[in-house]
Design a protein around this motif. Structure first.
Motif, short mmCIF file in Angstrom:
data_model
loop_
_atom_site.label_atom_id
_atom_site.label_comp_id
_atom_site.label_asym_id
_atom_site.label_seq_id
_atom_site.Cartn_x
_atom_site.Cartn_y
_atom_site.Cartn_z
N ALA A 420 0.83 -1.20 0.00
CA ALA A 420 0.00 0.00 0.00
C ALA A 420 0.87 1.25 0.00
CB ALA A 420 -0.91 -0.01 1.22
N ALA A 421 0.34 2.31 -0.58
CA ALA A 421 1.07 3.57 -0.65
C ALA A 421 1.27 4.15 0.74
CB ALA A 421 0.33 4.56 -1.54
N SER A 422 2.28 5.00 0.87
CA SER A 422 2.47 5.71 2.13
C SER A 422 1.32 6.69 2.33
CB SER A 422 3.80 6.47 2.11
OG SER A 422 3.75 7.52 1.16
N ARG A 423 1.17 7.16 3.55
CA ARG A 423 0.08 8.08 3.85
C ARG A 423 0.50 9.54 3.74
NH1 ARG A 423 -4.21 5.43 6.07
NH2 ARG A 423 -3.85 3.29 6.75
N SER A 424 1.63 9.80 3.12
CA SER A 424 2.12 11.17 2.99
C SER A 424 1.17 12.00 2.13
CB SER A 424 3.52 11.17 2.36
OG SER A 424 3.92 12.50 2.08
N ALA A 425 0.85 13.20 2.62
CA ALA A 425 -0.06 14.09 1.89
C ALA A 425 0.67 14.90 0.84
CB ALA A 425 -0.76 15.03 2.86
N THR A 426 2.00 14.84 0.83
CA THR A 426 2.78 15.67 -0.08
C THR A 426 3.49 14.85 -1.15
OG1 THR A 426 4.70 15.62 1.41
CG2 THR A 426 3.13 17.44 1.67
N VAL A 427 3.04 13.62 -1.37
CA VAL A 427 3.68 12.76 -2.35
C VAL A 427 3.62 13.40 -3.74
CG1 VAL A 427 1.59 11.44 -2.84
CG2 VAL A 427 3.83 10.39 -3.21
N SER A 428 4.66 13.24 -4.54
CA SER A 428 4.72 13.84 -5.87
C SER A 428 3.64 13.25 -6.77
CB SER A 428 6.10 13.60 -6.49
OG SER A 428 7.09 14.30 -5.78
N PRO A 429 3.16 14.02 -7.75
CA PRO A 429 2.09 13.54 -8.62
C PRO A 429 2.63 12.61 -9.71
CG PRO A 429 2.74 15.73 -9.30
CD PRO A 429 3.54 15.42 -8.05
N GLU A 430 1.73 11.83 -10.28
CA GLU A 430 2.09 11.04 -11.46
C GLU A 430 2.59 11.99 -12.55
OE1 GLU A 430 0.16 7.52 -14.28
OE2 GLU A 430 -1.14 8.81 -13.09
N THR A 431 3.70 11.64 -13.17
CA THR A 431 4.36 12.54 -14.12
C THR A 431 4.70 11.79 -15.39
OG1 THR A 431 5.31 13.81 -12.28
CG2 THR A 431 6.30 14.11 -14.46
N TYR A 432 4.19 12.27 -16.52
CA TYR A 432 4.44 11.64 -17.82
C TYR A 432 5.66 12.27 -18.48
CZ TYR A 432 -0.16 9.55 -17.32
OH TYR A 432 -1.23 8.83 -16.85
N VAL A 433 6.43 11.42 -19.16
CA VAL A 433 7.65 11.86 -19.81
C VAL A 433 7.38 12.28 -21.26
CG1 VAL A 433 10.00 11.16 -20.48
CG2 VAL A 433 9.04 10.42 -18.29
N GLY A 434 6.44 11.63 -21.95
CA GLY A 434 6.10 12.01 -23.31
C GLY A 434 5.46 13.39 -23.36
N TYR A 435 5.63 14.10 -24.48
CA TYR A 435 5.20 15.49 -24.54
C TYR A 435 3.69 15.67 -24.51
CZ TYR A 435 4.74 14.76 -29.67
OH TYR A 435 4.41 14.30 -30.92
N ALA A 436 2.91 14.64 -24.81
CA ALA A 436 1.46 14.80 -24.85
C ALA A 436 0.89 15.20 -23.50
CB ALA A 436 0.80 13.51 -25.34
N ARG A 437 1.51 14.71 -22.41
CA ARG A 437 0.97 15.00 -21.08
C ARG A 437 2.05 15.42 -20.08
NH1 ARG A 437 -2.61 9.76 -19.80
NH2 ARG A 437 -0.97 8.72 -21.01
N ALA A 438 3.18 15.86 -20.57
CA ALA A 438 4.29 16.22 -19.68
C ALA A 438 3.99 17.52 -18.93
CB ALA A 438 5.58 16.37 -20.47
N LEU A 439 4.27 17.51 -17.63
CA LEU A 439 4.14 18.70 -16.79
C LEU A 439 5.40 18.82 -15.92
CD1 LEU A 439 0.43 18.37 -15.57
CD2 LEU A 439 1.29 19.94 -17.32
N ASN A 440 5.68 20.03 -15.50
CA ASN A 440 6.78 20.32 -14.55
C ASN A 440 8.16 19.98 -15.12
OD1 ASN A 440 4.87 21.13 -12.61
ND2 ASN A 440 4.65 19.04 -11.84
N PHE A 441 8.29 20.02 -16.44
CA PHE A 441 9.60 19.78 -17.05
C PHE A 441 10.46 21.02 -16.90
CE2 PHE A 441 12.57 19.93 -20.63
CZ PHE A 441 13.21 18.70 -20.48
N ALA A 442 11.71 20.85 -16.46
CA ALA A 442 12.64 21.96 -16.30
C ALA A 442 13.76 21.83 -17.32
CB ALA A 442 13.22 21.97 -14.89
N GLY A 443 14.21 22.93 -17.85
CA GLY A 443 15.32 22.88 -18.79
C GLY A 443 14.96 23.31 -20.19
N GLY A 444 13.86 24.06 -20.36
CA GLY A 444 13.52 24.58 -21.68
C GLY A 444 12.41 23.81 -22.36
N LYS A 445 12.20 24.16 -23.61
CA LYS A 445 11.15 23.55 -24.42
C LYS A 445 11.54 22.15 -24.83
CE LYS A 445 7.40 23.65 -27.10
NZ LYS A 445 6.03 23.77 -26.58
N VAL A 446 10.53 21.26 -24.88
CA VAL A 446 10.75 19.90 -25.36
C VAL A 446 10.61 19.87 -26.88
CG1 VAL A 446 9.86 17.54 -25.32
CG2 VAL A 446 9.96 18.87 -23.21
#
Length: 573
Positions: A420-446
């Motif tokens: 089971a997942a931890s009970r932390s309320a600050t766990v990072s969100p699911e993050t997609y690497v492909g450009y169709a749904r990528a968020l929070n990417f740092a380092g310029g435009k993909v």
């Protein structure tokens, strides 16, 4: 109709994207000419070309991507010629002379002042080739749907509507720009200088695109980003399903509808094809899942437990495997995952999302509870609520006439990736690497579908991630082109998982994980050792970090020692 409106609005917003900025001077170069003979043909040429290139990119595979790259080169050459002709009338006459005979004159500086519809359309084609790679979330969704569902008239229509939206916003800019430039020419008498200034802007734009500035620096200095606006549009026209209400003890259960057909399954595992008719008299639990989904994996111990505990008391569990990524449509991959995960109940492969759509489902995992009369009586989305779900199953089985049901509750497991997942309320969100749904990417435009040398920034803030090395980012994944590439993420959570796969040849890929610049030690995951070493030998979810002492913020870094790896999505727990 809603999806058509959404596609059109997404196209309208595309003009705000930073990589469109270098294209605008090409448009304003004709802003002082009659709109019907110049602006309109150019916009139509751009829209048709944009839709065609986007369709090829979505449906044609790698060869279409390369065709798009060559198209961009051709477009840059054509537009560079245009810029030079704007700078010099004599040069314009010399350069455009061959194109006059072919009907493809691209500048007003050739033989005379006549307008050519074909030259305007040709400029539109070139603009469309440059505009196509500038995509926001809405176009990303359209391309992803095309890749998952295959070629169709609907896909091309949606892409054309998106392109017409882009052409509409560009047309408005053209009309406004035309008035501005006409006023400048009348009040200042500087038409020739305006023309030369446009030539400088055109050449600067060509240089910006050729050097990749449009996919890097312009993104960082841009005053606007359309991603948030487009995402709000998506949420507005397609709101998430309402969460289920917990049934009260003794209260009557509502009837949510009849169980939809299972005929859309493309294949069955562990069972011959099942039908709603053959299931009459049985209580049915339908579990929508996909094998790389961490939330689905963590709920599996309960689903497996219910299937085993009540199989002799009238319960049938059906796992509907609805793929999130393209590799999950491979029956061999699913069959291996079913075996590895210990799933022995019937599994329907829903590669075309026919069953998914029949249930109007939107989530992984999702559980639908069906009574012996074939009526849906309850649903539950996501993890949790396991005791309430088992109580509901027992209630439906009792209503169906079952007696002497086994007592107690099925328990989960605290082992491995199924814990089971931890009970932390600050766990990072699911993050997609492909450009169709990528968020929070740092380092310029993909860079979309193009090989690019990325450099991760020296520092990342919480939940930011980046690539380092030479990667080609596609709609649903990023593929490493040269050994030694990294993916870095500043995350919070006990567990860090990453969906990975080897290259098309299936050759295993070695990797090494560091946390805060050091080997993970006791914080290593199931798929790494204490030194952070591991091997990617299949397309699946890999557990790379399990913190032994809490879920605090850490800097994750994975280095791939071999090229070809495909990275899809991060999940945390």
């Amino acid at each position: 109709m809603i999806i058509l409106i959404l596609a059109f609005l997404g196209g309208v917003l595309t003009i705000l994207s930073p990589c469109i900025l270098p294209v605008l001077p090409f448009v304003f170069a004709r802003s002082d000419r009659p709109f019907a003979r110049n602006g309109l043909p150019m916009l139509l040429g751009m829209a048709i070309t944009f839709a065609a290139v986007a369709t090829l990119a979505a449906l044609g595979g790698g060869w279409a991507v390369h065709a798009n790259q060559y198209g961009r080169i051709v477009a840059l050459v054509v537009l560079a010629f245009l810029g030079l002709t704007l700078l010099s009338t004599h040069l314009a006459e010399w350069i455009t002379r061959p194109f006059v005979a072919l009907g493809n004159k691209l500048s007003q500086g050739s033989s005379g002042n006549e307008d050519s519809i074909w030259s305007a359309a040709g400029l539109g084609v070139a603009t469309g080739l440059l505009w196509a790679p500038c995509a926001g979330p809405i176009l990303g969704l359209l391309l992803t749907a095309a890749a998952l569902n295959g070629a169709s008239v609907q896909t091309t229509l949606l892409l054309l509507i998106y392109a017409l939206g882009a052409a509409t916003s560009l047309g408005v800019a053209l009309l406004i720009g035309g008035k501005v430039f006409a006023l400048m020419k009348r009040s200042l008498g500087a038409g020739e200088w305006v023309r030369r200034g446009l030539g400088v802007l055109v050449l600067a734009g060509v240089a910006a695109i050729a050097l990749g500035v449009d996919t890097g620096w312009l993104t960082r200095v841009s005053l606007t980003s359309t991603g948030g606006i487009e995402q709000k549009l998506i949420n507005a026209v397609s709101p998430p399903q309402a969460p289920e209400s917990v049934p009260q003890a003794g209260a009557a259960l509502p009837v949510e509808g009849q169980m939809p057909s299972l005929a859309g399954a493309t294949q069955w595992i562990n069972s011959p094809p099942l039908t709603t008719e053959s299931l009459r008299g049985k209580v049915v639990l339908v579990d929508f899942w996909t094998y790389s989904c961490i939330n689905c994996i963590r709920s599996l111990p309960y689903v497996r437990g219910w299937a085993d505990k009540y199989k002799d008391h009238g319960l049938v569990v059906i796992g509907v495997h609805a793929p999130e990524f393209a590799f999950e449509k491979d029956p061999a991959n699913v069959a291996k995952a079913v075996k590895d995960l210990g799933v022995d109940y019937p599994v329907a492969l829903d590669d075309n999302y026919a069953i998914w759509q029949g249930f109007h489902n939107q989530y992984w995992p999702a559980h639908y509870f069906v009574d012996a009369e074939g009526q849906i009586r309850h649903h539950h989305f996501g993890e949790g609520g396991y005791a309430e779900s088992e109580d509901l199953l027992r209630r439906l089985l009792t209503e169906a006439g079952q007696k002497n049901l086994p007592g107690g509750y099925v328990s989960g497991t605290q082992q491995g990736v199924e814990a089971a997942a931890s009970r932390s309320a600050t766990v990072s969100p699911e993050t997609y690497v492909g450009y169709a749904r990528a968020l929070n990417f740092a380092g310029g435009k993909v860079a979309h579908d193009d090989a690019w040398d990325y450099r991760a920034p020296d520092t990342l803030t919480s939940n930011q991630w980046s690539l380092d090395g030479r990667w080609t980012v596609h709609a649903e994944n990023a593929q490493l082109d040269k050994a030694g590439g990294h993916v870095v993420y500043r995350f919070r959570g006990r567990d860090l998982h990453l969906v990975l796969g080897p290259a098309a040849d299936g050759k295993p890929i070695r990797f090494r994980v560091h946390i805060d610049g050091k080997a993970p030690g006791a914080d290593h995951g199931m798929d790494t050792d204490a030194d952070g070493n591991g091997v990617i030998d299949a397309q699946r979810l890999y557990q790379l970090v399990r913190q032994a002492g809490g879920s605090g913020e850490r800097l994750f870094d994975i280095e791939f020692l071999d090229p070809g790896v495909q990275a899809y999505a991060f999940t945390f727990g």
